[in-house]
Write a protein that holds these residues in place. Sequence first.
Motif, PDB file in Angstrom:
ATOM      1  N   GLU A  46     -14.097   3.976  -9.730  1.00 46.08           N
ATOM      2  CA  GLU A  46     -15.193   3.784  -8.787  1.00 46.08           C
ATOM      3  C   GLU A  46     -14.676   3.644  -7.360  1.00 46.08           C
ATOM      4  N   MET A  47     -13.440   3.199  -7.223  1.00 40.51           N
ATOM      5  CA  MET A  47     -12.832   3.021  -5.912  1.00 40.51           C
ATOM      6  C   MET A  47     -11.836   4.146  -5.646  1.00 40.51           C
ATOM      7  N   ALA A  48     -11.595   4.403  -4.371  1.00 35.90           N
ATOM      8  CA  ALA A  48     -10.641   5.437  -3.965  1.00 35.90           C
ATOM      9  C   ALA A  48      -9.695   4.860  -2.922  1.00 35.90           C
ATOM     10  N   LYS A  49      -8.452   5.347  -2.951  1.00 37.78           N
ATOM     11  CA  LYS A  49      -7.448   4.897  -1.986  1.00 37.78           C
ATOM     12  C   LYS A  49      -6.608   6.111  -1.612  1.00 37.78           C
ATOM     13  N   LEU A  50      -6.637   6.484  -0.330  1.00 39.70           N
ATOM     14  CA  LEU A  50      -5.964   7.693   0.123  1.00 39.70           C
ATOM     15  C   LEU A  50      -4.689   7.412   0.907  1.00 39.70           C
ATOM     16  N   ILE A  68      -1.443   4.225   1.458  1.00 40.54           N
ATOM     17  CA  ILE A  68      -0.889   2.955   1.005  1.00 40.54           C
ATOM     18  C   ILE A  68      -1.255   1.815   1.946  1.00 40.54           C
ATOM     19  N   VAL A  69      -1.600   2.151   3.204  1.00 41.31           N
ATOM     20  CA  VAL A  69      -1.904   1.110   4.188  1.00 41.31           C
ATOM     21  C   VAL A  69      -3.400   0.837   4.307  1.00 41.31           C
ATOM     22  N   GLU A  70      -4.227   1.666   3.675  1.00 42.06           N
ATOM     23  CA  GLU A  70      -5.670   1.487   3.769  1.00 42.06           C
ATOM     24  C   GLU A  70      -6.202   0.767   2.538  1.00 42.06           C
ATOM     25  N   ALA A  71      -7.236  -0.021   2.741  1.00 41.27           N
ATOM     26  CA  ALA A  71      -7.847  -0.740   1.628  1.00 41.27           C
ATOM     27  C   ALA A  71      -8.673   0.227   0.779  1.00 41.27           C
ATOM     28  N   PRO A  72      -8.810  -0.042  -0.518  1.00 39.59           N
ATOM     29  CA  PRO A  72      -9.641   0.811  -1.375  1.00 39.59           C
ATOM     30  C   PRO A  72     -11.085   0.847  -0.882  1.00 39.59           C
ATOM     31  N   GLU A  73     -11.724   2.012  -1.047  1.00 36.11           N
ATOM     32  CA  GLU A  73     -13.108   2.188  -0.626  1.00 36.11           C
ATOM     33  C   GLU A  73     -13.917   2.801  -1.765  1.00 36.11           C
ATOM     34  N   ALA A  74     -15.215   2.545  -1.735  1.00 37.75           N
ATOM     35  CA  ALA A  74     -16.117   3.132  -2.728  1.00 37.75           C
ATOM     36  C   ALA A  74     -16.572   4.501  -2.228  1.00 37.75           C
ATOM     37  N   LEU A  75     -15.750   5.519  -2.459  1.00 40.47           N
ATOM     38  CA  LEU A  75     -16.030   6.873  -1.994  1.00 40.47           C
ATOM     39  C   LEU A  75     -16.233   7.800  -3.190  1.00 40.47           C
ATOM     40  N   GLU A 101       0.005  -5.027  -5.280  1.00 37.49           N
ATOM     41  CA  GLU A 101       0.686  -3.802  -4.860  1.00 37.49           C
ATOM     42  C   GLU A 101       0.736  -2.787  -5.998  1.00 37.49           C
ATOM     43  N   LEU A 102       0.944  -3.273  -7.212  1.00 41.03           N
ATOM     44  CA  LEU A 102       0.986  -2.385  -8.371  1.00 41.03           C
ATOM     45  C   LEU A 102      -0.373  -1.716  -8.587  1.00 41.03           C
ATOM     46  N   GLU A 103      -1.450  -2.509  -8.502  1.00 37.01           N
ATOM     47  CA  GLU A 103      -2.795  -1.966  -8.692  1.00 37.01           C
ATOM     48  C   GLU A 103      -3.141  -0.966  -7.590  1.00 37.01           C
ATOM     49  N   ASP A 104      -2.792  -1.298  -6.343  1.00 35.03           N
ATOM     50  CA  ASP A 104      -3.090  -0.401  -5.227  1.00 35.03           C
ATOM     51  C   ASP A 104      -2.334   0.921  -5.359  1.00 35.03           C
ATOM     52  N   THR A 105      -1.085   0.839  -5.771  1.00 33.80           N
ATOM     53  CA  THR A 105      -0.285   2.060  -5.911  1.00 33.80           C
ATOM     54  C   THR A 105      -0.810   2.927  -7.046  1.00 33.80           C
TER      55      THR A 105
END
Length: 324
Positions: free
Chosen positions: A36-40, A42-49, A126-130
Amino acid sequence: MTSFNNFADLASFVAASRENDGLTQTYEGAFIEHSEMAKLSIVEAPEALDMPDPEQVRAATEMMMQTMFDVLRDTRMEPFAADLAWGFANSFHVVAKRIEGREDDAAKKLGDLARSYDPSEIYATELEDTQLLCQTLQGCREAMECMRDHAAEVYRVETGKPFSPVRGSRVSSALTASMIEARDYLASKARERREQFAPEGPVVAFSGGQVWEDVDLLWNGLDSIKARIPEMILATTAQAKGCDAVAHAWAASRGVKVIQFRLDRSQGNRAAFVRNDRILGLKPVEAVICEGSGIQQNLAQKLRQAGVPLHIVRLAHQRTQRSA
């Protein structure tokens, strides 16, 4: 006349008027939201895109490619339509490769994190974001590759020639055959890479001269081989014109994967003969050699010595030659 207030309405209209179940399924399979979330970055927070609407993207891709051919057809600029369309398809390819590079970097970081476990909350975040970054980039790459393959198919239908990028491999979805650089094939060791760059199946070797006129003769011969070896993979000497170009067009039309053995210029004068040895190293189950230069003679000789069933097609076999 139908009028539209925005591009989305126009794309939806085109999608409905050019309905293609196979293409629709391919796009729907590529434009999947893994989360449901997207992250494009490493420095940006996840977004609902959300992902773009696959039907609108399909229509937009087809309009972009097809319209260029349509508006230039029967004009003095028609010969340039293929060059422009190739540029469009290549743009999709270049962007897809860039996304793939970012995806590989993120995957490497994810692997490093997995090997250096830390029970802290910072590590877990960091693991989840990556992992989310990897998933997002994977989805974007698959979508971009789908658009590229669609553009490549329009290019093939309009020009009769398969789209092939200047450099790098194009691993296709279900739309078109894959053009695979030999160095990628030989270098791929890991299982995941092997599935993409080292297709499993019986190899049929093909090579010929750069001057050839009787296209049907080669297409009929290759059709005959494919009827006996349905899962065949075509390995060619990757020349841009003549027999190899005819074989590449046939493969694109029939959905046959192609391994292109380009010359390794670092080998100097031996490059063509080294290429022949590398083709032989794939242990082809059958081969087609069209009359050309000493390079083709050398490959034919090596194939005979290896006991590979060999079809020699001579210039005199062409219908244009027989009718002269």
